[in-house]
Design a protein around this motif. Structure first.
Motif, PDB file in Angstrom:
ATOM      1  N   GLU A   1       9.504 -15.366 -13.840  1.00  0.00           N
ATOM      2  CA  GLU A   1      10.854 -15.502 -13.296  1.00  0.00           C
ATOM      3  C   GLU A   1      10.815 -15.724 -11.787  1.00  0.00           C
ATOM      4  O   GLU A   1      11.615 -16.493 -11.239  1.00  0.00           O
ATOM      5  N   ALA A   2       9.881 -15.066 -11.097  1.00  0.00           N
ATOM      6  CA  ALA A   2       9.729 -15.289  -9.660  1.00  0.00           C
ATOM      7  C   ALA A   2       9.107 -16.654  -9.377  1.00  0.00           C
ATOM      8  O   ALA A   2       9.458 -17.326  -8.407  1.00  0.00           O
ATOM      9  N   ARG A   3       8.198 -17.080 -10.236  1.00  0.00           N
ATOM     10  CA  ARG A   3       7.573 -18.392 -10.058  1.00  0.00           C
ATOM     11  C   ARG A   3       8.609 -19.505 -10.214  1.00  0.00           C
ATOM     12  O   ARG A   3       8.509 -20.544  -9.564  1.00  0.00           O
ATOM     13  N   ALA A   4       9.587 -19.274 -11.081  1.00  0.00           N
ATOM     14  CA  ALA A   4      10.650 -20.261 -11.249  1.00  0.00           C
ATOM     15  C   ALA A   4      11.466 -20.425  -9.975  1.00  0.00           C
ATOM     16  O   ALA A   4      12.095 -21.472  -9.766  1.00  0.00           O
ATOM     17  N   LEU A   5      11.422 -19.413  -9.113  1.00  0.00           N
ATOM     18  CA  LEU A   5      12.120 -19.480  -7.829  1.00  0.00           C
ATOM     19  C   LEU A   5      11.216 -20.002  -6.708  1.00  0.00           C
ATOM     20  O   LEU A   5      11.632 -20.061  -5.555  1.00  0.00           O
ATOM     21  N   GLY A   6       9.972 -20.356  -7.049  1.00  0.00           N
ATOM     22  CA  GLY A   6       9.058 -20.930  -6.069  1.00  0.00           C
ATOM     23  C   GLY A   6       8.086 -19.959  -5.453  1.00  0.00           C
ATOM     24  O   GLY A   6       7.384 -20.303  -4.500  1.00  0.00           O
ATOM     25  N   VAL A   7       7.989 -18.734  -5.978  1.00  0.00           N
ATOM     26  CA  VAL A   7       7.112 -17.706  -5.406  1.00  0.00           C
ATOM     27  C   VAL A   7       5.806 -17.662  -6.186  1.00  0.00           C
ATOM     28  O   VAL A   7       5.803 -17.363  -7.380  1.00  0.00           O
ATOM     29  N   PHE A   8       4.693 -17.955  -5.500  1.00  0.00           N
ATOM     30  CA  PHE A   8       3.379 -17.992  -6.137  1.00  0.00           C
ATOM     31  C   PHE A   8       2.370 -17.166  -5.339  1.00  0.00           C
ATOM     32  O   PHE A   8       2.630 -16.772  -4.198  1.00  0.00           O
ATOM     33  N   SER A   9       1.217 -16.921  -5.934  1.00  0.00           N
ATOM     34  CA  SER A   9       0.174 -16.137  -5.275  1.00  0.00           C
ATOM     35  C   SER A   9      -0.303 -16.829  -4.010  1.00  0.00           C
ATOM     36  O   SER A   9      -0.271 -18.061  -3.903  1.00  0.00           O
ATOM     37  N   ALA A  10      -0.746 -16.009  -3.042  1.00  0.00           N
ATOM     38  CA  ALA A  10      -1.262 -16.445  -1.739  1.00  0.00           C
ATOM     39  C   ALA A  10      -0.174 -16.961  -0.808  1.00  0.00           C
ATOM     40  O   ALA A  10      -0.466 -17.385   0.308  1.00  0.00           O
ATOM     41  N   MET A  11       1.082 -16.906  -1.230  1.00  0.00           N
ATOM     42  CA  MET A  11       2.195 -17.284  -0.357  1.00  0.00           C
ATOM     43  C   MET A  11       2.519 -16.135   0.582  1.00  0.00           C
ATOM     44  O   MET A  11       2.434 -14.961   0.213  1.00  0.00           O
ATOM     45  N   GLY A  12       2.869 -16.431   1.805  1.00  0.00           N
ATOM     46  CA  GLY A  12       3.288 -15.397   2.737  1.00  0.00           C
ATOM     47  C   GLY A  12       4.508 -14.657   2.193  1.00  0.00           C
ATOM     48  O   GLY A  12       5.442 -15.274   1.678  1.00  0.00           O
ATOM     49  N   THR A  13       4.496 -13.328   2.300  1.00  0.00           N
ATOM     50  CA  THR A  13       5.589 -12.544   1.720  1.00  0.00           C
ATOM     51  C   THR A  13       6.914 -12.841   2.402  1.00  0.00           C
ATOM     52  O   THR A  13       7.979 -12.832   1.759  1.00  0.00           O
ATOM     53  N   MET A  14       6.896 -13.105   3.693  1.00  0.00           N
ATOM     54  CA  MET A  14       8.136 -13.423   4.399  1.00  0.00           C
ATOM     55  C   MET A  14       8.731 -14.741   3.884  1.00  0.00           C
ATOM     56  O   MET A  14       9.949 -14.859   3.732  1.00  0.00           O
ATOM     57  N   LYS A  15       7.877 -15.724   3.591  1.00  0.00           N
ATOM     58  CA  LYS A  15       8.368 -16.974   3.028  1.00  0.00           C
ATOM     59  C   LYS A  15       8.926 -16.736   1.628  1.00  0.00           C
ATOM     60  O   LYS A  15       9.971 -17.281   1.253  1.00  0.00           O
ATOM     61  N   ALA A  16       8.226 -15.891   0.854  1.00  0.00           N
ATOM     62  CA  ALA A  16       8.694 -15.562  -0.483  1.00  0.00           C
ATOM     63  C   ALA A  16      10.068 -14.907  -0.430  1.00  0.00           C
ATOM     64  O   ALA A  16      10.920 -15.144  -1.296  1.00  0.00           O
ATOM     65  N   ALA A  17      10.295 -14.094   0.615  1.00  0.00           N
ATOM     66  CA  ALA A  17      11.585 -13.414   0.759  1.00  0.00           C
ATOM     67  C   ALA A  17      12.724 -14.408   0.982  1.00  0.00           C
ATOM     68  O   ALA A  17      13.858 -14.166   0.569  1.00  0.00           O
ATOM     69  N   LEU A  18      12.432 -15.527   1.621  1.00  0.00           N
ATOM     70  CA  LEU A  18      13.457 -16.551   1.817  1.00  0.00           C
ATOM     71  C   LEU A  18      13.809 -17.239   0.502  1.00  0.00           C
ATOM     72  O   LEU A  18      14.959 -17.620   0.279  1.00  0.00           O
ATOM     73  N   LEU A  19      12.817 -17.376  -0.372  1.00  0.00           N
ATOM     74  CA  LEU A  19      13.035 -18.067  -1.644  1.00  0.00           C
ATOM     75  C   LEU A  19      13.657 -17.155  -2.695  1.00  0.00           C
ATOM     76  O   LEU A  19      14.445 -17.609  -3.521  1.00  0.00           O
ATOM     77  N   ALA A  20      13.269 -15.878  -2.677  1.00  0.00           N
ATOM     78  CA  ALA A  20      13.738 -14.948  -3.709  1.00  0.00           C
ATOM     79  C   ALA A  20      14.028 -13.591  -3.083  1.00  0.00           C
ATOM     80  O   ALA A  20      13.314 -12.615  -3.333  1.00  0.00           O
ATOM     81  N   PRO A  21      15.052 -13.489  -2.264  1.00  0.00           N
ATOM     82  CA  PRO A  21      15.311 -12.244  -1.529  1.00  0.00           C
ATOM     83  C   PRO A  21      15.569 -11.037  -2.418  1.00  0.00           C
ATOM     84  O   PRO A  21      15.275  -9.900  -2.035  1.00  0.00           O
ATOM     85  N   ASP A  22      16.109 -11.239  -3.607  1.00  0.00           N
ATOM     86  CA  ASP A  22      16.434 -10.120  -4.486  1.00  0.00           C
ATOM     87  C   ASP A  22      15.283  -9.731  -5.413  1.00  0.00           C
ATOM     88  O   ASP A  22      15.422  -8.794  -6.204  1.00  0.00           O
ATOM     89  N   ALA A  23      14.161 -10.416  -5.327  1.00  0.00           N
ATOM     90  CA  ALA A  23      13.018 -10.080  -6.184  1.00  0.00           C
ATOM     91  C   ALA A  23      12.499  -8.691  -5.856  1.00  0.00           C
ATOM     92  O   ALA A  23      12.470  -8.263  -4.698  1.00  0.00           O
TER      93      ALA A  23
END
Length: 414
Positions: free
Chosen positions: A82-104
C-alpha cells in the motif's frame, strides 16, 4: 537375452529441469503486520531503529508514529504494498517518503525477528524440497526437478504436478510463519527470478520456454537480474527498451557495445538461457550490500542522508553476516560517482568485525581516503577475509572500540 527390435528399446530421457525462486512478500513489513495486524491494508513503512514503537494508552487505543512527524534523515528499509503504491520504496530518504505518504505509519526495524522468521520459512520449504540455494534473508532458489510428483500431469494440465508442488511449498511457508510468498517456477534460475515478480504478492507463476515471448519479452530490460541502471541506459540509447527488443538485436552489435562476455550474456539472457545449477552450499569470499540512489547525491549537502543510507547498509550487512555465521577482518566501500566512475577502498583489522557499529566505523575510516569531487550515484559496503563468527570474537581492539580515543576532526565523513 537381448533384442534387436527397436520397439522394445525405451530410451532414458532426463526429466525437465524445474527451478523455483521464492521471494517473501514485503518481508520485514509483513513480519511487523503479524505483530500489529490492525495495520493490515494500510501504508506502513519500516524505517530503522530510531522510529518510535507503537504503544497503547490506558483506554487501549493504539498510537503510531507517522511519516509526517518524522524529522530525521533516515532511509526507508522497506514498505508495504500500500505504501509502494504511493511511491515509497526501500532506500528512499524518509523525509522524501513523508512528502509522498505523510499519513503512512512508521515502524522501527526488528532484525532479530526477521532472522527468526527467515529460519522458519526456509525450514518449512526444506521439508518439501531440500535442495535449496540461500540467496538472502527473504529469498531462495529451489531445485524441484527430483521432487516426487513434480513431473506429473494433473487432469488436462501437463504442468499440474509442478504447480501442485509449488502450491504445497507456499502453503507450508504460510503455516510455519503466517506470511505469504511469491514463487516463480521455470527451467532455470534467470527466468524464475523474473517469474516470481510477475504476480506479486502471493503469486505462483509457472513458465516454460514457450511462454518467453508472451510473458518475458514485453518486460523492460531492467527486469532481467544482471542488467543494471548503467547497462539499461546504454541499451536505451541504442533504442532497446524491452527484453524482446534485446532478444531481436544482433549479438555482434551487443558484443561491439558491451564486450564479448557481457554482450553474449545479454543475448542469451534475453532468450531465457541459463544453465547455472542451484548451489546448496559454498564458502563466500566476501559479503556485501549496495544501493543505487534515485538521484545523484552531494557529499556535503546530502551528508546526513548519505550517513543514514550507510547506517542502513551496515545494519543489513550485519544481519547477513550473523545469519550466515561469519565475521570479517576486511571492510571495504564501493562508491560510484556521476559519469560511472567507480572507486573502492578497504581496510584490514587484526580482529574480525561483525556488528553494524563495527562495520559502520570501519567504512567511515575508508571514506576518509576518498576525494569527493563529484556527486554520488551508488554506495556499497563489503566485509571480506571471512572467518567463522564463533572463532572470531577475540578480545582484540576493533575499529569501533577505538572510536572514543580518536580526535573529533578525524571522524568519518558520513
Amino acid at each position: 537375452m537381448t533384442s534387436d527390435d527397436p520397439a522394445e528399446f525405451v530410451p532414458t530421457v532426463a526429466p525437465r529441469r524445474w527451478i523455483a525462486h521464492l521471494d517473501m512478500d514485503a518481508f520485514y513489513a509483513s513480519v511487523e503486520l503479524l505483530r500489529y495486524p490492525q495495520l493490515k491494508g494500510q501504508p506502513v513503512v519500516i524505517g530503522g531503529r530510531r522510529a518510535d514503537a507503537p504503544h497503547q494508552d490506558e483506554a487501549g487505543q493504539w498510537h503510531y508514529a507517522r511519516l509526517r512527524d518524522y524529522t530525521g534523515r533516515g532511509v526507508v528499509t522497506t514498505s508495504t504494498y500500500e505504501a509502494r503504491a504511493l511511491g515509497v520504496f526501500s532506500a528512499m530518504g524518509t523525509m522524501k517518503a513523508a512528502l509522498l505518504a505523510p499519513d503512512a505509519v512508521l515502524l522501527p526495524a526488528d532484525f532479530e525477528a526477521y532472522r527468526r522468521y527467515s529460519r522458519l520459512f526456509k525450514a518449512a520449504v526444506a521439508e518439501v524440497a531440500p535442495v535449496i540455494e540461500d540467496r538472502g534473508i527473504d529469498e531462495i532458489y529451489i531445485d524441484l526437478t527430483d521432487v516426487p510428483g513434480v513431473h506429473d500431469a494433473v487432469g488436462h494440465d501437463p504442468l499440474g504436478g509442478v504447480r501442485a508442488v509449488a502450491r504445497e511449498i507456499k502453503n507450508s511457508v504460510t503455516r510455519a510463519t503466517g506470511l505469504s510468498c511469491s514463487i516463480g517456477v521455470t527451467p532455470n534460475k534467470l527466468l524464475s527470478k523474473i517469474a516470481s515478480e510477475l504476480d506479486k504478492p502471493d503469486g505462483l507463476t509457472v513458465l516454460t520456454e514457450a511462454d518467453i515471448a508472451t510473458r518475458i519479452w514485453p518486460l523492460g530490460v531492467r527486469k532481467v537480474n544482471g542488467i543494471g541502471p548503467k547497462a539499461a541506459a546504454k541499451l536505451g540509447e541504442m533504442g532497446i527498451e524491452t527484453v524482446g527488443e534485446l532478444a531481436a538485436t544482433d549479438p555482434a552489435l551487443l558484443i561491439e557495445h558491451f564486450g564479448k562476455s557481457y554482450g553474449a550474456w545479454l543475448h542469451a539472457a534475453a532468450h531465457g538461457r541459463d544453465s547455472r545449477p542451484v548451489v546448496t552450499h559454498s564458502e563466500p569470499v566476501s559479503i556485501s550490500r549496495e544501493t543505487t540512489f534515485e538521484r545523484d547525491l552531494h557529499a556535503v549537502r546530502d551528508r546526513a542522508l548519505l550517513g543514514s543510507i550507510l547506517d542502513d547498509l551496515c545494519e543489513r550487512l550485519a544481519v547477513d553476516l550473523a545469519r550466515k555465521g561469519y565475521a570479517g577482518k576486511t571492510v571495504g566501500i564501493k562508491l560510484r560517482f556521476e559519469g560511472f566512475h567507480t572507486v573502492t577502498r578497504d581496510q584490514t583489522f587484526p580482529a574480525a568485525v561483525q556488528t553494524a557499529a563495527e562495520i559502520r566505523r570501519a567504512a567511515g575510516l575508508c571514506l576518509k581516503r576518498v576525494d569527493f569531487d563529484k556527486r554520488l550515484r551508488l554506495l556499497g559496503v563489503r566485509v571480506g577475509h571471512l572467518v567463522a563468527a564463533t572463532a572470531s570474537r577475540q578480545p582484540v581492539a576493533s575499529p569501533a572500540a577505538d572510536a572514543a580515543a580518536e580526535p573529533q576532526e578525524n571522524l568519518p565523513l558520513f
